[in-house]
Design a protein around this motif. Structure first.
Motif, mmCIF file in Angstrom:
data_model
loop_
_atom_site.group_PDB
_atom_site.id
_atom_site.type_symbol
_atom_site.label_atom_id
_atom_site.label_comp_id
_atom_site.label_asym_id
_atom_site.label_seq_id
_atom_site.Cartn_x
_atom_site.Cartn_y
_atom_site.Cartn_z
ATOM 1 N N LEU A 389 0.836 -1.205 0.000
ATOM 2 C CA LEU A 389 0.000 0.000 0.000
ATOM 3 C C LEU A 389 0.874 1.260 0.000
ATOM 4 O O LEU A 389 0.568 2.225 -0.706
ATOM 5 N N ILE A 390 1.954 1.248 0.768
ATOM 6 C CA ILE A 390 2.846 2.427 0.766
ATOM 7 C C ILE A 390 3.580 2.511 -0.577
ATOM 8 O O ILE A 390 3.720 3.590 -1.149
ATOM 9 N N ILE A 397 1.861 -0.804 -9.948
ATOM 10 C CA ILE A 397 2.393 -2.019 -10.590
ATOM 11 C C ILE A 397 3.440 -2.722 -9.705
ATOM 12 O O ILE A 397 3.243 -3.882 -9.338
ATOM 13 N N PRO A 398 4.535 -2.043 -9.309
ATOM 14 C CA PRO A 398 5.464 -2.741 -8.402
ATOM 15 C C PRO A 398 4.811 -3.073 -7.070
ATOM 16 O O PRO A 398 5.165 -4.063 -6.430
ATOM 17 N N ALA A 399 3.840 -2.235 -6.656
ATOM 18 C CA ALA A 399 3.162 -2.485 -5.374
ATOM 19 C C ALA A 399 2.413 -3.812 -5.425
ATOM 20 O O ALA A 399 2.476 -4.607 -4.485
ATOM 21 N N ASN A 405 5.033 -11.171 -1.230
ATOM 22 C CA ASN A 405 5.598 -11.359 0.099
ATOM 23 C C ASN A 405 4.541 -11.841 1.107
ATOM 24 O O ASN A 405 4.877 -12.256 2.206
ATOM 25 N N ILE A 406 3.264 -11.751 0.730
ATOM 26 C CA ILE A 406 2.182 -12.112 1.664
ATOM 27 C C ILE A 406 1.839 -13.601 1.474
ATOM 28 O O ILE A 406 1.480 -14.015 0.379
ATOM 29 N N GLU A 407 1.955 -14.362 2.541
ATOM 30 C CA GLU A 407 1.769 -15.815 2.426
ATOM 31 C C GLU A 407 0.302 -16.186 2.222
ATOM 32 O O GLU A 407 -0.012 -17.087 1.462
ATOM 33 N N SER A 408 -0.599 -15.509 2.923
ATOM 34 C CA SER A 408 -2.010 -15.877 2.851
ATOM 35 C C SER A 408 -2.604 -15.406 1.525
ATOM 36 O O SER A 408 -2.533 -14.222 1.195
ATOM 37 N N TRP A 409 -3.209 -16.358 0.773
ATOM 38 C CA TRP A 409 -3.750 -16.005 -0.543
ATOM 39 C C TRP A 409 -4.877 -14.975 -0.422
ATOM 40 O O TRP A 409 -4.979 -14.048 -1.210
ATOM 41 N N LYS A 410 -5.703 -15.131 0.617
ATOM 42 C CA LYS A 410 -6.836 -14.209 0.777
ATOM 43 C C LYS A 410 -6.329 -12.781 1.000
ATOM 44 O O LYS A 410 -6.775 -11.835 0.339
ATOM 45 N N GLU A 411 -5.380 -12.634 1.923
ATOM 46 C CA GLU A 411 -4.842 -11.293 2.195
ATOM 47 C C GLU A 411 -4.132 -10.732 0.972
ATOM 48 O O GLU A 411 -4.188 -9.544 0.690
ATOM 49 N N ARG A 412 -3.463 -11.630 0.255
ATOM 50 C CA ARG A 412 -2.738 -11.175 -0.933
ATOM 51 C C ARG A 412 -3.725 -10.682 -1.994
ATOM 52 O O ARG A 412 -3.546 -9.610 -2.583
ATOM 53 N N LEU A 413 -4.783 -11.460 -2.204
ATOM 54 C CA LEU A 413 -5.776 -11.083 -3.211
ATOM 55 C C LEU A 413 -6.439 -9.756 -2.831
ATOM 56 O O LEU A 413 -6.594 -8.857 -3.678
ATOM 57 N N ILE A 414 -6.806 -9.613 -1.562
ATOM 58 C CA ILE A 414 -7.454 -8.357 -1.129
ATOM 59 C C ILE A 414 -6.489 -7.192 -1.338
ATOM 60 O O ILE A 414 -6.875 -6.138 -1.855
ATOM 61 N N THR A 415 -5.225 -7.385 -0.980
ATOM 62 C CA THR A 415 -4.251 -6.299 -1.149
ATOM 63 C C THR A 415 -4.114 -5.931 -2.633
ATOM 64 O O THR A 415 -4.067 -4.752 -2.987
ATOM 65 N N ILE A 416 -4.068 -6.948 -3.492
ATOM 66 C CA ILE A 416 -3.969 -6.684 -4.938
ATOM 67 C C ILE A 416 -5.175 -5.862 -5.405
ATOM 68 O O ILE A 416 -5.049 -4.904 -6.163
#
Lengths: 699, 44
Positions: A389-390, A397-399, A405-416
């Motif tokens: 996010l920062i 794109i690089p973000a 780096n996020i192991e949990s798929w759910k958290e990774r997908l939400i962050t994306i």
């Protein structure tokens, strides 16, 4: 031909690994304090004594060889695969003198893979300050290696490191610990089943809870005479291994390292107590943000005015001095205004990255990550999501790539999915030009209204991201759990060289990345605005003269009317008019509509497009801002860019998914068109509704 | 400069610009297998 050797630079995050890489290769690269910032593989060449060349790979930061994320896999995959073209002839493990105990865990693991290994003890300049002394001869003997005591800040120890790399064949490949001490029977069986394989490599392949691309676990499963243990038993053995390693490290450091607490000076704890305080921490962060946005405005106004004026003069000069014709017009009305529309923002972009870089270099950004973790948890995200996010303030794109780096798929997908809400640098030109047109220049408590508006836009981007994360966390039915560990690096005085490199690289990437697209789009737009079909375009002069025959217009006024008529009936005018009904309720005319459509290639194209459209047919030497300020709303009358339409546009750009490249990266990272399609529909639909409400309420 | 040459230059610029935009946005590189996470995204 000179000999080339492969060198892998490995280490825990925040050990100054990238600074060692810079010192060895001379390649310039970002050095930050986010956990795991080195996500991509970085390579460089270092010239060593006796004509030897070293191909150096800066591997992602990792705490151990027990990989838990995608970028840690990169390290383990490389070290386990001798057939990889990058497999290291020698590994250089970089450690931090203040965290030697923790850093040595990784060192002992790599050593047990029988790879010649050099230990770099970095940040040696802090030894006196922290009351640390080392018995290097003893450490070298016990750790069975050669040690380079390095201070990249003071440029010390790099020559010794180069000499050690050159003579890597003299390094011992003896193990640090004996694996059979963990579970004699198990490891003896393993050795019998695979007599030709390295025991620790086999153990790592068996215990890793990740998918290997190259190091194949099936080979082990295929051997029927070896029965591996259950997952729980393997975890227990892994724990025993870690304990064994720490027992060894403690034993080595007991004699090899002395810390005189009485002579150590440490203000860090006191600083941390204030900076990460649950009230003061947020207040300090808020004040820093306010200062940054105010400074961006105050410091960049003079260079921006200068650039704006220079491009206006250059455009006019091109038109009057070069031979008349299509190409001259293309340069004067298309290319120069289009490029001017992006170059004008260099001062503000440079100042923004200057501040971000100083905050990263000083170690403050990691404290922000820690502070934000408290908030993020409530919205279903982990502190690890804060890094993307920062990073999203620079570019989504690089973000989005940093979410690996996020192991949990759910958290990774939400962050994306929520990262594109964060205000990226491409939105900045749009915000800045609109703010300068519709927000007055006054001040309140020393803070400009314009700077406050800009800060507000950054905040609503962040709020939109975390609120969407909260909703997605409720809606998405994916089960996963995660943990978050953040390392607080020491406070450091930012290195001017590193800050300067970051500012230069980010500004260059902004100008050249977007610049090429803007240049190409400006050329296409100029053609579409300068040519058109049918009589209305070709006979524009006759039609306009007839229309205004009874009005006493001056030659200049008549010329403007003809140019305006031609533009309206050009290809771009016709396209713009076709989409106008959809955007009129938002307070925009067809020219803004064209700018919105073309800025789907990259948001910053918006300003360049308007600069090109307004320049076509105009003979006056005008700055971009003045041209936009002079536009009249064809339906309502009055300035086209007024408070209502301006706020509507700002909100539209704050929420809309206006970036083709981001959608492509989301598709790549999620391996599906479903997510980018949802992102486009929901974000742009929401942006349209908010912009519509804003204009209808404020008009 | 001859108007004909000016037209040729302008059209060349247009062709180059369109070519660049097509290459940039429509001719994509092959996806990397490593571009996804360690579970659930279906690329393993």
């Amino acid at each position: 031909m000179s000999k080339q050797i492969n060198v892998a630079l490995i280490g825990n995050p925040n050990t100054g690994k990238t600074s060692v890489f810079n010192a060895l290769t001379g390649l310039n690269q970002k050095v930050g304090n986010y956990p795991g910032i080195t996500v991509e593989k970085k390579e460089g060449i270092c010239k060593l004594p006796r004509g030897v060349k070293a191909h150096i790979i800066d591997l992602p930061g990792t705490y151990s060889l027990n990989a838990s994320s995608l970028d840690e896999n990169v390290v383990i995959e490389l070290l386990l695969n001798k057939n990889d073209k990058d497999f290291p002839d020698v590994a250089v493990v970089v450690s931090d003198v203040e965290n030697l105990k923790r850093n040595l865990l990784l060192y002992t693991q790599i050593k047990d893979l029988e790879i010649p290994t050099i230990l770099v003890i970095n940040m040696a300049d802090r030894m006196d300050y922290k009351g640390i002394s080392l018995d290097l001869n003893y450490l070298e003997e016990r750790l069975k290696t050669k040690i380079a005591l390095v201070s990249t800040r003071k440029k010390q120890g790099i020559d010794r490191l180069k000499s050690l790399i050159t003579n890597y064949k003299e390094l011992s490949i003896n193990h640090c610990i004996d694996l059979s001490e963990i579970d004699k029977n198990y490891f003896e069986n393993l050795k019998t089943a695979f007599p030709n394989q390295l025991l620790y490599k086999l153990w790592l392949v068996i215990t890793q809870d990740v998918n290997f691309g190259k190091a194949d676990r099936n080979e082990i499963d295929a051997v029927t005479n070896f029965k591996t243990k259950s997952k729980a038993d393997l975890k227990r053995l892994q724990q025993k291994e870690t304990i064994k390693r720490y027992q060894f490290i403690n034993d080595v450091l007991k004699k090899g390292q002395t810390i005189d607490i009485a002579s150590a000076k440490d203000l860090r704890m006191q600083f941390d107590r204030i900076i990460t305080h649950k009230i003061w921490g947020y207040l300090i962060f808020f004040v820093i943000l306010l200062t940054i946005f105010q400074a961006i405005y105050d410091w960049s106004s003079v260079p921006m005015d200068f650039i704006d004026k220079t491009f206006a003069v250059l455009s006019e000069w091109t038109k009057t001095q070069l031979p008349k014709g299509a190409f001259t017009n293309l340069l004067a009305e298309g290319v120069i205004p289009g490029l001017g529309g992006i170059i004008i923002f260099i001062p503000q972009i440079a100042f923004l990255f200057l501040f971000i870089s100083v905050l990263e270099e000083s170690g403050y950004m990691s404290r922000v990550v820690f502070l934000m973790d408290r908030i993020m948890r409530r919205f279903g995200l982990s502190g690890k999501s804060i890094v993307p996010l920062i990073s999203g303030t620079a570019c989504a794109i690089p973000a989005i790539m940093a979410t690996r780096n996020i192991e949990s798929w759910k958290e990774r997908l939400i962050t994306i999915l929520v990262t594109p809400f964060i205000t990226c640098s491409a939105r900045l030109p749009v915000y800045l030009i609109i703010i300068s047109l519709v927000i007055p220049e006054g001040r309140i408590f020393g803070l400009g209204y314009q700077a406050l508006t800009l800060m507000f836009l950054y905040l609503i981007g962040f709020l939109a991201a975390i609120i969407s994360a909260y909703i997605l966390n409720r809606v998405l039915k994916i089960k996963s759990k995660t943990f978050f560990v953040v390392e607080m690096p020491n406070y450091k005085l930012p290195l001017i060289k590193n800050v300067a490199i970051t500012v230069l690289e980010k500004t260059k990437a902004f100008v050249f990345g977007a610049g090429k697209i803007i240049l190409a789009i400006s050329i296409v737009l100029w053609f579409l605005a300068s040519y058109g079909p049918g009589e209305n375009f070709n006979d524009a002069e006759t039609i306009t003269k007839k229309e205004y025959a009874n009005q006493n217009l001056s030659a200049e006024e008549l010329h403007q009317k003809i140019a305006s008529h031609k533009l309206e009936h050009s290809y771009i005018g016709l396209t713009g008019r076709a989409i106008e009904p959809a955007i009129r309720p938002l307070g925009y005319d067809w020219k803004i509509g064209i700018a919105i459509v073309s800025s789907f290639a990259a948001r910053e194209v918006f300003v360049g497009t308007l600069a090109t459209i307004y320049s076509v047919g105009s003979d006056q030497e005008e700055t971009i801002k003045n041209r936009m300020a002079g536009e009249i709303n064809p339906i309502l009358g009055g300035p086209l860019f007024n408070f209502a339409s301006g706020i509507s546009l700002l909100l539209f750009y704050a929420f809309a998914m206006q970036c083709m490249s981001t959608l492509a990266v989301v598709k790549k990272e999620t391996n599906s068109w479903k997510w980018p399609a949802l992102q486009l529909i929901i974000m742009s639909g929401f942006a349209y509704i908010v912009a519509l409400i804003a204009f209808q309420v404020l008009k | 400069m001859n108007p004909f040459i000016q037209n040729i230059l302008a059209i060349t610029a247009l062709v180059l610009a369109i070519g660049f935009l097509i290459t940039k946005f429509f001719l994509k590189k092959k996806n990397s297998k490593k571009a996804c996470g360690d579970d659930d995204c279906g690329c393993h």
